[in-house]
Design a protein around this motif. Structure first.
Motif, PDB file in Angstrom:
ATOM      1  N   PHE A 214       0.807  -1.218   0.000  1.00  0.00           N
ATOM      2  CA  PHE A 214       0.000   0.000   0.000  1.00  0.00           C
ATOM      3  C   PHE A 214       0.844   1.273   0.000  1.00  0.00           C
ATOM      4  CE2 PHE A 214      -3.011  -3.168   1.834  1.00  0.00           C
ATOM      5  CZ  PHE A 214      -3.837  -3.219   0.719  1.00  0.00           C
ATOM      6  N   ASN A 215       2.162   1.130   0.064  1.00  0.00           N
ATOM      7  CA  ASN A 215       3.021   2.283  -0.220  1.00  0.00           C
ATOM      8  C   ASN A 215       2.886   2.682  -1.688  1.00  0.00           C
ATOM      9  OD1 ASN A 215       3.951   2.147   2.393  1.00  0.00           O
ATOM     10  ND2 ASN A 215       5.879   1.138   1.871  1.00  0.00           N
ATOM     11  N   PHE A 216       2.584   1.694  -2.530  1.00  0.00           N
ATOM     12  CA  PHE A 216       2.436   1.932  -3.962  1.00  0.00           C
ATOM     13  C   PHE A 216       0.985   2.213  -4.352  1.00  0.00           C
ATOM     14  CE2 PHE A 216       5.915  -1.146  -3.290  1.00  0.00           C
ATOM     15  CZ  PHE A 216       6.980  -0.401  -3.771  1.00  0.00           C
ATOM     16  N   LEU A 217       0.041   1.725  -3.534  1.00  0.00           N
ATOM     17  CA  LEU A 217      -1.388   1.907  -3.813  1.00  0.00           C
ATOM     18  C   LEU A 217      -2.082   2.445  -2.560  1.00  0.00           C
ATOM     19  CD1 LEU A 217      -2.109  -1.500  -5.617  1.00  0.00           C
ATOM     20  CD2 LEU A 217      -1.825   0.726  -6.725  1.00  0.00           C
ATOM     21  N   PRO A 218      -1.761   3.643  -2.127  1.00  0.00           N
ATOM     22  CA  PRO A 218      -2.284   4.143  -0.842  1.00  0.00           C
ATOM     23  C   PRO A 218      -3.806   4.225  -0.783  1.00  0.00           C
ATOM     24  CG  PRO A 218      -1.231   5.906  -2.104  1.00  0.00           C
ATOM     25  CD  PRO A 218      -0.867   4.622  -2.785  1.00  0.00           C
ATOM     26  N   LEU A 219      -4.462   4.457  -1.912  1.00  0.00           N
ATOM     27  CA  LEU A 219      -5.917   4.589  -1.896  1.00  0.00           C
ATOM     28  C   LEU A 219      -6.621   3.249  -1.707  1.00  0.00           C
ATOM     29  CD1 LEU A 219      -6.478   7.228  -4.743  1.00  0.00           C
ATOM     30  CD2 LEU A 219      -6.316   7.596  -2.268  1.00  0.00           C
ATOM     31  N   LYS A 220      -5.891   2.155  -1.865  1.00  0.00           N
ATOM     32  CA  LYS A 220      -6.495   0.828  -1.704  1.00  0.00           C
ATOM     33  C   LYS A 220      -6.393   0.308  -0.269  1.00  0.00           C
ATOM     34  CE  LYS A 220      -7.022   0.592  -6.219  1.00  0.00           C
ATOM     35  NZ  LYS A 220      -8.334   0.722  -6.869  1.00  0.00           N
ATOM     36  N   GLN A 221      -5.604   0.968   0.555  1.00  0.00           N
ATOM     37  CA  GLN A 221      -5.346   0.442   1.894  1.00  0.00           C
ATOM     38  C   GLN A 221      -6.598   0.415   2.768  1.00  0.00           C
ATOM     39  OE1 GLN A 221      -1.989   2.160   3.894  1.00  0.00           O
ATOM     40  NE2 GLN A 221      -2.298   0.971   5.758  1.00  0.00           N
ATOM     41  N   ALA A 222      -7.285   1.532   2.868  1.00  0.00           N
ATOM     42  CA  ALA A 222      -8.468   1.591   3.735  1.00  0.00           C
ATOM     43  C   ALA A 222      -9.558   0.615   3.290  1.00  0.00           C
ATOM     44  CB  ALA A 222      -9.006   3.020   3.795  1.00  0.00           C
ATOM     45  N   PRO A 223      -9.881   0.544   1.990  1.00  0.00           N
ATOM     46  CA  PRO A 223     -10.893  -0.438   1.572  1.00  0.00           C
ATOM     47  C   PRO A 223     -10.491  -1.875   1.893  1.00  0.00           C
ATOM     48  CG  PRO A 223     -10.530   1.171  -0.161  1.00  0.00           C
ATOM     49  CD  PRO A 223      -9.478   1.420   0.871  1.00  0.00           C
ATOM     50  N   PHE A 224      -9.202  -2.189   1.747  1.00  0.00           N
ATOM     51  CA  PHE A 224      -8.779  -3.560   2.048  1.00  0.00           C
ATOM     52  C   PHE A 224      -8.860  -3.836   3.545  1.00  0.00           C
ATOM     53  CE2 PHE A 224      -5.834  -6.940   3.086  1.00  0.00           C
ATOM     54  CZ  PHE A 224      -6.175  -7.902   2.145  1.00  0.00           C
ATOM     55  N   THR A 243     -15.354  -8.546  -0.090  1.00  0.00           N
ATOM     56  CA  THR A 243     -14.137  -9.007  -0.760  1.00  0.00           C
ATOM     57  C   THR A 243     -14.433  -9.380  -2.207  1.00  0.00           C
ATOM     58  OG1 THR A 243     -13.193  -9.824   1.324  1.00  0.00           O
ATOM     59  CG2 THR A 243     -12.280 -10.719  -0.712  1.00  0.00           C
ATOM     60  N   GLN A 244     -15.561 -10.041  -2.426  1.00  0.00           N
ATOM     61  CA  GLN A 244     -15.947 -10.392  -3.794  1.00  0.00           C
ATOM     62  C   GLN A 244     -16.187  -9.145  -4.640  1.00  0.00           C
ATOM     63  OE1 GLN A 244     -19.321 -13.036  -3.395  1.00  0.00           O
ATOM     64  NE2 GLN A 244     -18.013 -14.852  -3.276  1.00  0.00           N
ATOM     65  N   ASP A 245     -16.881  -8.169  -4.076  1.00  0.00           N
ATOM     66  CA  ASP A 245     -17.126  -6.921  -4.815  1.00  0.00           C
ATOM     67  C   ASP A 245     -15.807  -6.234  -5.169  1.00  0.00           C
ATOM     68  OD1 ASP A 245     -19.867  -7.217  -4.747  1.00  0.00           O
ATOM     69  OD2 ASP A 245     -20.146  -5.932  -2.984  1.00  0.00           O
ATOM     70  N   PHE A 246     -14.909  -6.188  -4.192  1.00  0.00           N
ATOM     71  CA  PHE A 246     -13.607  -5.537  -4.378  1.00  0.00           C
ATOM     72  C   PHE A 246     -12.818  -6.260  -5.475  1.00  0.00           C
ATOM     73  CE2 PHE A 246      -9.999  -3.524  -1.595  1.00  0.00           C
ATOM     74  CZ  PHE A 246      -9.475  -2.907  -2.721  1.00  0.00           C
TER      75      PHE A 246
END
Length: 283
Positions: A214-224, A243-246
């Motif tokens: 998530f250093n490379f994809l910071p916007l994905k961290q909170a949703p994950f 998880t399936q939707d994501f």
């Protein structure tokens, strides 16, 4: 807590007082300049010796490294017992919080050991035993662009194992369901996200267990991170559905960007299957 310099000096001083030690090397994250430093990093150390047996039979020399909270010797534990007799490792956590993973490697086992240590820093080598050490490289840890085959296998594994999670939840087997959800389905999601990062930034090192992803994809961290509550059957259902939707959304976007085919119909069928069993479980 003893500093990095104090620990390194102690490791070298201990080796110097043991004439059987022919060389000392450091591997792991402390040998990799690109890895952020913190107090929880292990000192992954190897002592090169002619014969490891005397060091194993009489372990008093380890006391010079400090007072230990706990030690583990995986090479002599049950099914993991190492029969090669060329390596032996002491995993040690000390009272001040420092940890040393100290491996004894016989001189006859140097080449097999080097083959498994792509990132290595030589600390002492008076007998020139480690002259063949390659340049430090973390390429072995890098994620490279996905292929159509790898992407298809990732998607198939995700959707196939999703049905195992459904089965476990319907049966009320929280441990079974949450284990499959996290260790397989969500790991495939992380694998997919790592390919997305590579597509944007080129080959990169996401770290062990994707800890730097998530250093490379910071916007994905909170949703994950919102997916990680499996503390009840209902919350595990919610995590599975999210998880399936994501995964489905990311896979569609990635396939389009990479020019890959995606099993869209299969994905939607499994999502419908999951919803059907979820609704039945709520009634």
């Amino acid at each position: 807590m003893r500093s990095t310099t104090e620990m390194t000096d102690l490791i070298l001083e201990t080796a110097q007082k043991l004439p059987e030690v022919k060389a000392v090397a450091m591997s792991g994250s402390r040998a990799n300049k690109s890895i952020p430093k913190d107090n929880f990093q292990d000192f992954d150390i190897t002592y090169i010796v002619d014969d490891i047996d005397p060091f194993i039979k009489n372990r008093q020399w380890l006391d010079k490294l400090g007072k230990r909270l706990i030690m583990q010797t995986p090479d002599e534990m049950g099914l993991r017992a190492n029969k090669a007799e060329e390596k032996f490792t002491f995993l040690m956590l000390f009272e001040d919080g420092n940890r040393i993973d100290l491996t004894l490697c016989s001189t006859s086992g140097i080449h097999p050991w080097l083959a498994n240590e792509p990132v290595l820093k030589v600390l002492s080598d008076p007998y020139h035993l480690l002259t063949d050490v390659p340049d430090v490289s973390e390429k072995v840890y890098q994620i490279f662009p996905a292929t159509q085959t790898a992407f298809a296998e990732c998607c198939n594994e995700f959707w196939w194992v999703s049905t195992y999670v459904v089965k476990g939840l319907v049966r009320g087997e929280l441990l079974y369901a949450s284990d499959h959800l996290y260790t397989i389905c969500q790991k495939e999601l992380l694998r997919l996200l790592s390919w997305e990062a590579v597509l944007q930034k080129g080959p990169l090192n996401p770290g062990k267990n994707y800890k730097y992803l998530f250093n490379f994809l910071p916007l994905k961290q909170a949703p994950f991170e919102k997916l990680l509550n499996f503390s009840s059957i209902n919350l595990c259902w919610q995590s599975l559905l999210a998880t399936q939707d994501f995964f489905h959304s990311e896979a569609q976007n990635f396939a389009q960007a990479a020019g890959f085919d995606y099993m869209n119909t299969v994905a939607e069928n499994i999502m419908d299957y999951t919803q059907e069993h979820y609704k039945a479980a709520q009634s």
